[in-house]
Design a protein around this motif. Structure first.
Motif, PDB file in Angstrom:
ATOM      1  N   TRP A 154     -45.675   7.577 -15.820  1.00 54.54           N
ATOM      2  CA  TRP A 154     -44.253   8.105 -15.299  1.00 54.54           C
ATOM      3  C   TRP A 154     -44.196   9.872 -14.971  1.00 54.54           C
ATOM      4  CZ3 TRP A 154     -41.502  11.786 -18.257  1.00 54.54           C
ATOM      5  CH2 TRP A 154     -42.074  12.039 -19.335  1.00 54.54           C
ATOM      6  N   ILE A 155     -43.216   9.950 -14.270  1.00 59.01           N
ATOM      7  CA  ILE A 155     -43.022  11.376 -14.023  1.00 59.01           C
ATOM      8  C   ILE A 155     -41.517  11.326 -13.826  1.00 59.01           C
ATOM      9  CG2 ILE A 155     -43.245  10.841 -11.349  1.00 59.01           C
ATOM     10  CD1 ILE A 155     -44.288  13.776 -11.103  1.00 59.01           C
ATOM     11  N   ALA A 156     -40.917  12.844 -14.243  1.00 60.95           N
ATOM     12  CA  ALA A 156     -39.353  12.861 -14.235  1.00 60.95           C
ATOM     13  C   ALA A 156     -38.983  14.249 -14.164  1.00 60.95           C
ATOM     14  CB  ALA A 156     -38.738  12.328 -15.434  1.00 60.95           C
ATOM     15  N   VAL A 157     -37.882  14.690 -13.735  1.00 55.88           N
ATOM     16  CA  VAL A 157     -37.487  15.985 -13.930  1.00 55.88           C
ATOM     17  C   VAL A 157     -36.112  16.057 -14.846  1.00 55.88           C
ATOM     18  CG1 VAL A 157     -38.062  16.646 -11.633  1.00 55.88           C
ATOM     19  CG2 VAL A 157     -35.751  15.551 -12.061  1.00 55.88           C
ATOM     20  N   ASP A 158     -36.053  17.126 -15.644  1.00 58.66           N
ATOM     21  CA  ASP A 158     -34.815  17.305 -16.618  1.00 58.66           C
ATOM     22  C   ASP A 158     -33.396  17.399 -15.972  1.00 58.66           C
ATOM     23  OD1 ASP A 158     -35.113  20.041 -15.527  1.00 58.66           O
ATOM     24  OD2 ASP A 158     -35.100  20.638 -17.679  1.00 58.66           O
ATOM     25  N   ARG A 159     -33.279  17.786 -14.585  1.00 59.91           N
ATOM     26  CA  ARG A 159     -32.115  17.732 -14.111  1.00 59.91           C
ATOM     27  C   ARG A 159     -32.091  17.421 -12.559  1.00 59.91           C
ATOM     28  NH1 ARG A 159     -30.728  23.977 -15.476  1.00 59.91           N
ATOM     29  NH2 ARG A 159     -32.047  23.306 -17.356  1.00 59.91           N
ATOM     30  N   PRO A 160     -31.307  16.735 -11.961  1.00 54.46           N
ATOM     31  CA  PRO A 160     -31.088  16.431 -10.660  1.00 54.46           C
ATOM     32  C   PRO A 160     -30.662  17.626  -9.845  1.00 54.46           C
ATOM     33  CG  PRO A 160     -29.225  15.397 -11.682  1.00 54.46           C
ATOM     34  CD  PRO A 160     -29.956  16.113 -12.890  1.00 54.46           C
TER      35      PRO A 160
END
Length: 181
Positions: free
Chosen positions: A172-178
């Protein structure tokens, strides 16, 4: 006239003072106790990316061995002819390893496939002398003078492989805020 001679001698003496002692020893004097190579070998004839080749040697020197730096050629020694044009030997010394009796050479993806032939060892003794020992076959084909030894047991081949046998995976990969300012 006497003034010019004195100035020339003074400049020469001062320039020698600026050189480190080891540079003077390496440049002007031959080692009175040159090293000798009893044997050199590699632990595997074939290696691929990720493998480690152990290169071992037994170098003796009356002044004690400080370090040994092997240099290799990317050429098959059995095909070498005296008139072949080849590039100079490349060092494979790894500075973070003890090198008085051998070293571990890890094959990386930047190493070109082909035969690796150790043709030269640069031996530094504890008195500061650096002496080159050439492979006898290489020295004969290149008309090189100096110390020689049989290094025919120090040839290994780097072979290509099909790629990383254990490739990484991304779960998985994600950012903490859009949106960020």
């Amino acid at each position: 006239m006497l003034k010019r001679i004195c100035i020339t001698i003074l400049v020469g003496a001062l320039s020698l003072c600026c050189l480190p002692c080891s540079a003077i020893a390496e440049s002007y004097w031959e080692d009175p106790n040159p090293p000798s190579l009893s044997w050199i070998a590699v632990d595997r004839p074939v290696a691929s990316v990720g493998d480690t080749v152990r290169i071992s040697w037994d170098v003796q020197d009356a002044d004690g061995v400080e370090s040994v730096e092997p240099l290799t050629l990317r050429v098959d020694p059995s095909t070498l002819k005296p008139d072949d044009v080849i590039s100079p030997p490349s060092p494979i010394y790894l500075p973070d390893q003890e090198s008085s009796s051998g070293l571990d050479y890890r094959i990386s993806s930047t190493d070109a496939p082909g035969k690796q032939w150790i043709v030269r060892l640069d031996v530094r003794d504890k008195a500061g002398y650096v002496t080159t020992i050439w492979d006898s076959t290489y020295a004969e084909n290149r008309n090189l003078q100096g110390l020689t030894a049989d290094m025919s047991a120090a040839v290994f081949e780097i072979v290509e492989n099909a790629g990383d046998p254990n490739p990484p995976s991304l779960s998985w990969i994600a950012v903490d805020r859009p949106v960020a300012s």
